[in-house]
Design a protein around this motif. Sequence first.
Motif, PDB file in Angstrom:
ATOM      1  N   PRO A 151       0.848  -1.126  -0.033  1.00  0.00           N
ATOM      2  CA  PRO A 151      -0.096   0.066  -0.097  1.00  0.00           C
ATOM      3  C   PRO A 151       0.782   1.299   0.103  1.00  0.00           C
ATOM      4  O   PRO A 151       2.000   1.224   0.641  1.00  0.00           O
ATOM      5  CB  PRO A 151      -0.738  -0.516   1.442  1.00  0.00           C
ATOM      6  CG  PRO A 151      -0.791  -1.432   1.728  1.00  0.00           C
ATOM      7  CD  PRO A 151       0.392  -2.193   1.094  1.00  0.00           C
ATOM      8  N   SER A 155      -3.013   1.494   5.738  1.00  0.00           N
ATOM      9  CA  SER A 155      -3.844   0.439   5.086  1.00  0.00           C
ATOM     10  C   SER A 155      -3.672  -0.689   6.195  1.00  0.00           C
ATOM     11  O   SER A 155      -2.720  -0.806   6.950  1.00  0.00           O
ATOM     12  CB  SER A 155      -3.630   0.086   3.833  1.00  0.00           C
ATOM     13  OG  SER A 155      -3.785   0.992   2.763  1.00  0.00           O
ATOM     14  N   GLU A 156      -4.946  -1.392   6.505  1.00  0.00           N
ATOM     15  CA  GLU A 156      -4.833  -2.661   6.935  1.00  0.00           C
ATOM     16  C   GLU A 156      -4.095  -3.627   6.392  1.00  0.00           C
ATOM     17  O   GLU A 156      -4.416  -3.767   5.272  1.00  0.00           O
ATOM     18  CB  GLU A 156      -6.207  -2.946   7.374  1.00  0.00           C
ATOM     19  CG  GLU A 156      -6.163  -4.241   8.489  1.00  0.00           C
ATOM     20  CD  GLU A 156      -7.819  -4.596   8.627  1.00  0.00           C
ATOM     21  OE1 GLU A 156      -7.861  -5.930   9.363  1.00  0.00           O
ATOM     22  OE2 GLU A 156      -8.710  -3.885   8.322  1.00  0.00           O
ATOM     23  N   ARG A 209      -7.115  -4.425  14.322  1.00  0.00           N
ATOM     24  CA  ARG A 209      -6.418  -4.201  12.860  1.00  0.00           C
ATOM     25  C   ARG A 209      -4.839  -4.224  13.060  1.00  0.00           C
ATOM     26  O   ARG A 209      -4.427  -3.975  14.070  1.00  0.00           O
ATOM     27  CB  ARG A 209      -7.076  -2.875  12.357  1.00  0.00           C
ATOM     28  CG  ARG A 209      -8.474  -2.835  12.116  1.00  0.00           C
ATOM     29  CD  ARG A 209      -8.834  -1.641  11.275  1.00  0.00           C
ATOM     30  NE  ARG A 209      -8.527  -0.471  11.977  1.00  0.00           N
ATOM     31  CZ  ARG A 209      -7.928   0.658  11.517  1.00  0.00           C
ATOM     32  NH1 ARG A 209      -7.706   0.742  10.225  1.00  0.00           N
ATOM     33  NH2 ARG A 209      -8.013   1.578  12.309  1.00  0.00           N
ATOM     34  N   VAL A 211      -1.979  -2.316  11.013  1.00  0.00           N
ATOM     35  CA  VAL A 211      -1.939  -1.178  10.025  1.00  0.00           C
ATOM     36  C   VAL A 211      -0.438  -0.831   9.523  1.00  0.00           C
ATOM     37  O   VAL A 211       0.566  -0.986  10.435  1.00  0.00           O
ATOM     38  CB  VAL A 211      -2.293   0.260  10.664  1.00  0.00           C
ATOM     39  CG1 VAL A 211      -2.269   1.442   9.723  1.00  0.00           C
ATOM     40  CG2 VAL A 211      -3.693  -0.005  11.218  1.00  0.00           C
ATOM     41  N   GLU A 213       1.727   2.080   7.603  1.00  0.00           N
ATOM     42  CA  GLU A 213       1.803   3.354   7.402  1.00  0.00           C
ATOM     43  C   GLU A 213       3.129   3.719   6.694  1.00  0.00           C
ATOM     44  O   GLU A 213       4.123   3.698   7.316  1.00  0.00           O
ATOM     45  CB  GLU A 213       1.851   3.958   8.759  1.00  0.00           C
ATOM     46  CG  GLU A 213       2.013   5.592   8.860  1.00  0.00           C
ATOM     47  CD  GLU A 213       1.227   6.350   7.984  1.00  0.00           C
ATOM     48  OE1 GLU A 213       1.587   6.331   6.448  1.00  0.00           O
ATOM     49  OE2 GLU A 213       0.125   6.900   8.146  1.00  0.00           O
TER      50      GLU A 213
END
Length: 332
Positions: A151, A155-156, A209, A211, A213
């Motif tokens: 990503p 996003s997860e 979740r 994540v 970043e």
Amino acid sequence: MFSLNPPPTASIVICTYTAKRWDLLLDVIESVRAQTVAPQEVLVVIDHNEALYERLIEIVDNVTVVESSGPPGLSGARNTGVGLADSDVVAFLDDDAEAAPDWLERLLALYDDPDVLAVGGRVEPVWETGRPGYFGEELDWIVGCSHRGMPKVASEVRNVIGANMSFRLEVLRQVGGFNVSLGRQGTKPLGCEETEICIRSKMGAPGSRIVYEPAALVRHHVPADRGTIPYMLSRSWSEGISKAQVSQIVGHKRALGPERRYVRSVLPRAVFSGIRDWGRGSNPQGLGRAGAVMAVLACTAAGYLRGRRIAHIEGRASAGTALIGTPWREVQ
């Protein structure tokens, strides 16, 4: 809208095992000291190297230097740091991965959401002698870095990258820490311990979740020998074996979901792009890039099949309860 919750405190854990990375290690420590948000504590864990421990405690200050109390290997060293940490979040850095000044600030910002268990960031390779022409960005996971296809915005994800990751301390302690049967031991290029702990953390917390970043950046030093074809193939083989180990613990679907998507979408585009560039004459290394992708895929698949076979022979198909190793409570 501003959050009424106080920002989380953070411990940073840096694990190291060899004096060969001495200068890199000092650079990593300096990058941590220069963060826009200061950590509550910095723990440098020495993985069974007494000479390195003695040398480091004479040089650095404002940093806690400890010897690993776990079994040899990265997972044991990380668990030692977890056992000593006294903060809301534990962030992990490799001893050759220098953090950008706002790295910790970017990671901690995501913990405003109580459903977030872990946050990882982008790992950018810094090639010692330049990126080899046959080493496409799709394969940067081989050198522990973010790869093409990941990503570009927060996003997860299923799991974070080991060189740049953080977890809520309570989560790490609830799951018993990192699995000491997985992960790198010295120069042995096994891994996937961060994949396994992320999966295991979510299994016990529905709706939670993990994540990624990409704005939380670290730059990872890549020595020349890790850009060679032999290393690429050796690391791919080991990755396959490691994935087989994880799949035995958490199940094939959980262990291999993102890999299936990567193989179906990212790698075919990489092969096509390499052949196209070579055919057009725009990049003579394109054919080498395409060949490297196919060779890496074949070696990883072969390693996975070998790992499955080893697990079957050793009767570990139902393992998972006694593989976690030294709990954090034993290293406080």
